[in-house]
Design a protein around this motif. Sequence first.
Motif, PDB file in Angstrom:
ATOM      1  N   ARG A  14     -33.371 -36.169  56.078  1.00  0.00           N
ATOM      2  CA  ARG A  14     -32.244 -36.019  57.016  1.00  0.00           C
ATOM      3  C   ARG A  14     -31.484 -34.740  56.732  1.00  0.00           C
ATOM      4  O   ARG A  14     -31.478 -34.222  55.618  1.00  0.00           O
ATOM      5  CB  ARG A  14     -31.330 -37.261  56.964  1.00  0.00           C
ATOM      6  CG  ARG A  14     -30.257 -37.322  55.885  1.00  0.00           C
ATOM      7  CD  ARG A  14     -30.750 -37.185  54.488  1.00  0.00           C
ATOM      8  NE  ARG A  14     -29.822 -37.521  53.438  1.00  0.00           N
ATOM      9  CZ  ARG A  14     -28.904 -36.718  52.889  1.00  0.00           C
ATOM     10  NH1 ARG A  14     -28.793 -35.479  53.299  1.00  0.00           N
ATOM     11  NH2 ARG A  14     -28.135 -37.137  51.912  1.00  0.00           N
ATOM     12  N   ALA A  16     -27.477 -33.736  57.108  1.00  0.00           N
ATOM     13  CA  ALA A  16     -26.266 -34.562  57.237  1.00  0.00           C
ATOM     14  C   ALA A  16     -24.983 -33.727  57.193  1.00  0.00           C
ATOM     15  O   ALA A  16     -24.206 -33.815  56.243  1.00  0.00           O
ATOM     16  CB  ALA A  16     -26.256 -35.610  56.121  1.00  0.00           C
ATOM     17  N   PRO A  17     -24.758 -32.910  58.213  1.00  0.00           N
ATOM     18  CA  PRO A  17     -23.547 -32.066  58.181  1.00  0.00           C
ATOM     19  C   PRO A  17     -22.264 -32.829  58.457  1.00  0.00           C
ATOM     20  O   PRO A  17     -22.285 -33.870  59.121  1.00  0.00           O
ATOM     21  CB  PRO A  17     -23.810 -31.057  59.314  1.00  0.00           C
ATOM     22  CG  PRO A  17     -24.693 -31.786  60.270  1.00  0.00           C
ATOM     23  CD  PRO A  17     -25.536 -32.731  59.440  1.00  0.00           C
ATOM     24  N   SER A  18     -21.157 -32.305  57.948  1.00  0.00           N
ATOM     25  CA  SER A  18     -19.829 -32.869  58.236  1.00  0.00           C
ATOM     26  C   SER A  18     -19.209 -32.016  59.344  1.00  0.00           C
ATOM     27  O   SER A  18     -19.105 -30.796  59.182  1.00  0.00           O
ATOM     28  CB  SER A  18     -18.942 -32.803  56.993  1.00  0.00           C
ATOM     29  OG  SER A  18     -19.600 -33.436  55.922  1.00  0.00           O
ATOM     30  N   GLU A  50     -21.842 -36.662  59.481  1.00  0.00           N
ATOM     31  CA  GLU A  50     -21.002 -37.345  58.489  1.00  0.00           C
ATOM     32  C   GLU A  50     -19.529 -37.158  58.873  1.00  0.00           C
ATOM     33  O   GLU A  50     -18.794 -36.368  58.276  1.00  0.00           O
ATOM     34  CB  GLU A  50     -21.340 -36.833  57.092  1.00  0.00           C
ATOM     35  CG  GLU A  50     -22.836 -37.026  56.815  1.00  0.00           C
ATOM     36  CD  GLU A  50     -23.194 -37.301  55.376  1.00  0.00           C
ATOM     37  OE1 GLU A  50     -22.600 -36.686  54.480  1.00  0.00           O
ATOM     38  OE2 GLU A  50     -24.097 -38.129  55.144  1.00  0.00           O
ATOM     39  N   TYR A 199     -17.426 -39.877  50.815  1.00  0.00           N
ATOM     40  CA  TYR A 199     -18.765 -39.310  50.989  1.00  0.00           C
ATOM     41  C   TYR A 199     -19.788 -40.056  50.121  1.00  0.00           C
ATOM     42  O   TYR A 199     -20.864 -40.431  50.590  1.00  0.00           O
ATOM     43  CB  TYR A 199     -18.732 -37.815  50.613  1.00  0.00           C
ATOM     44  CG  TYR A 199     -20.074 -37.271  50.224  1.00  0.00           C
ATOM     45  CD1 TYR A 199     -21.108 -37.186  51.156  1.00  0.00           C
ATOM     46  CD2 TYR A 199     -20.340 -36.874  48.911  1.00  0.00           C
ATOM     47  CE1 TYR A 199     -22.360 -36.702  50.789  1.00  0.00           C
ATOM     48  CE2 TYR A 199     -21.581 -36.395  48.541  1.00  0.00           C
ATOM     49  CZ  TYR A 199     -22.590 -36.316  49.480  1.00  0.00           C
ATOM     50  OH  TYR A 199     -23.824 -35.859  49.117  1.00  0.00           O
ATOM     51  N   VAL A 203     -22.869 -41.951  51.956  1.00  0.00           N
ATOM     52  CA  VAL A 203     -24.185 -41.296  51.908  1.00  0.00           C
ATOM     53  C   VAL A 203     -25.209 -42.201  51.208  1.00  0.00           C
ATOM     54  O   VAL A 203     -26.376 -42.272  51.600  1.00  0.00           O
ATOM     55  CB  VAL A 203     -24.061 -39.902  51.238  1.00  0.00           C
ATOM     56  CG1 VAL A 203     -24.082 -39.981  49.737  1.00  0.00           C
ATOM     57  CG2 VAL A 203     -25.137 -38.966  51.726  1.00  0.00           C
ATOM     58  N   ARG A 217     -31.383 -31.431  49.983  1.00  0.00           N
ATOM     59  CA  ARG A 217     -30.044 -30.877  50.206  1.00  0.00           C
ATOM     60  C   ARG A 217     -29.741 -29.824  49.150  1.00  0.00           C
ATOM     61  O   ARG A 217     -30.481 -29.664  48.177  1.00  0.00           O
ATOM     62  CB  ARG A 217     -28.989 -31.995  50.170  1.00  0.00           C
ATOM     63  CG  ARG A 217     -28.887 -32.683  48.845  1.00  0.00           C
ATOM     64  CD  ARG A 217     -27.849 -33.795  48.888  1.00  0.00           C
ATOM     65  NE  ARG A 217     -27.869 -34.597  47.672  1.00  0.00           N
ATOM     66  CZ  ARG A 217     -27.393 -35.827  47.594  1.00  0.00           C
ATOM     67  NH1 ARG A 217     -26.855 -36.399  48.652  1.00  0.00           N
ATOM     68  NH2 ARG A 217     -27.443 -36.500  46.467  1.00  0.00           N
ATOM     69  N   LEU A 221     -24.861 -30.193  45.484  1.00  0.00           N
ATOM     70  CA  LEU A 221     -24.649 -31.656  45.461  1.00  0.00           C
ATOM     71  C   LEU A 221     -25.432 -32.332  44.333  1.00  0.00           C
ATOM     72  O   LEU A 221     -25.492 -33.562  44.261  1.00  0.00           O
ATOM     73  CB  LEU A 221     -25.028 -32.251  46.823  1.00  0.00           C
ATOM     74  CG  LEU A 221     -24.041 -31.856  47.940  1.00  0.00           C
ATOM     75  CD1 LEU A 221     -24.586 -32.175  49.314  1.00  0.00           C
ATOM     76  CD2 LEU A 221     -22.693 -32.543  47.728  1.00  0.00           C
TER      77      LEU A 221
END
Length: 296
Positions: A14, A16-18, A50, A199, A203, A217, A221
């Motif tokens: 995936r 998964a941008p905010s 997100e 988060y 997540v 990612r 992170l």
Amino acid sequence: MSSRVYVNQDVVVRFAPSPNGWLHLGHAYAAITAYDYARERDGKFLLRIEDIDLGRSRPEFVEAIVTDLRWLGLDWDGEVIFQSQRLANYAEAAARLKEMGVLYPCFCTRSSLQAVQQSKGLRLGPDGPLYPRICSHLDKREAAERATKEPHCWRLDVEQALELTGELTWHDDLRGEQVADPAILGDVIIIPKDNPVSYHLAVTVDDARDRISHVVRGQDLFASTHIHRVLQALLELPVPQYVHHPVLVDETGAKLSKSRESASLTLLREGGEDAYMLSSRLRKNIFPVGITLSKA
Ligand code: GLU
């Protein structure tokens, strides 16, 4: 505590941008890296927005994310997923963690912590000063009583959690086997004071729910994965494989930020940049002047 590990199954990745700012070249690099990882393995690629930071998420950023990714030539399987539509799931997971006794209410404010930082100093973690566990020492009954009337967040009691889970490991494709060391980030917030979920919890719950086999990612992170691994064990969720890739940094070594306008994808798109050329250059690690990849 045991958690299932994915083996020999379909690859599901995936992005998964905010949606709290415009996507920039760093996001384009991350999205393409995740997309190629999936597609080269005949896998699925999901887009998950997100949008749990209610104060900062904005619909125009969601729209721009979808347009920018399509412009880059990326497509995704199924509908776009929105975390804001899954709040009940997170609440259920948080309730389980509370029942297990691994969360505690924290009444410290930003300014009270700043005062501690100024007088005594706080141990620094990769994302800033670590929480000095002040509220973990409160009497449980008194804390529960205060929680009914004072603003508070809920933090993960990392020591307590590790006592329940025992030693845990996870696998990073680039760096190999890792022993989970959640103390690197300390007693992180699981339920913020003014948002429904953090988060870290959202997540972790979603990567399981979306059957993500490989979390691809940025290496910014990497430390968070130690926390996610503990949450997976506590909630008995499967453990994906991890691929933490280098991220784009500027001349000072800082990660590109959403405010760095020069690298905004929307501006590049609207300025007539050729998306095919741009994504080919990113795939070959060719970046504009002043932008490079972080060291592994
Ligand atoms: N939403 C996070 C971000 O935009 C990324 C989450 C993840 O890939 O785990 O930085």
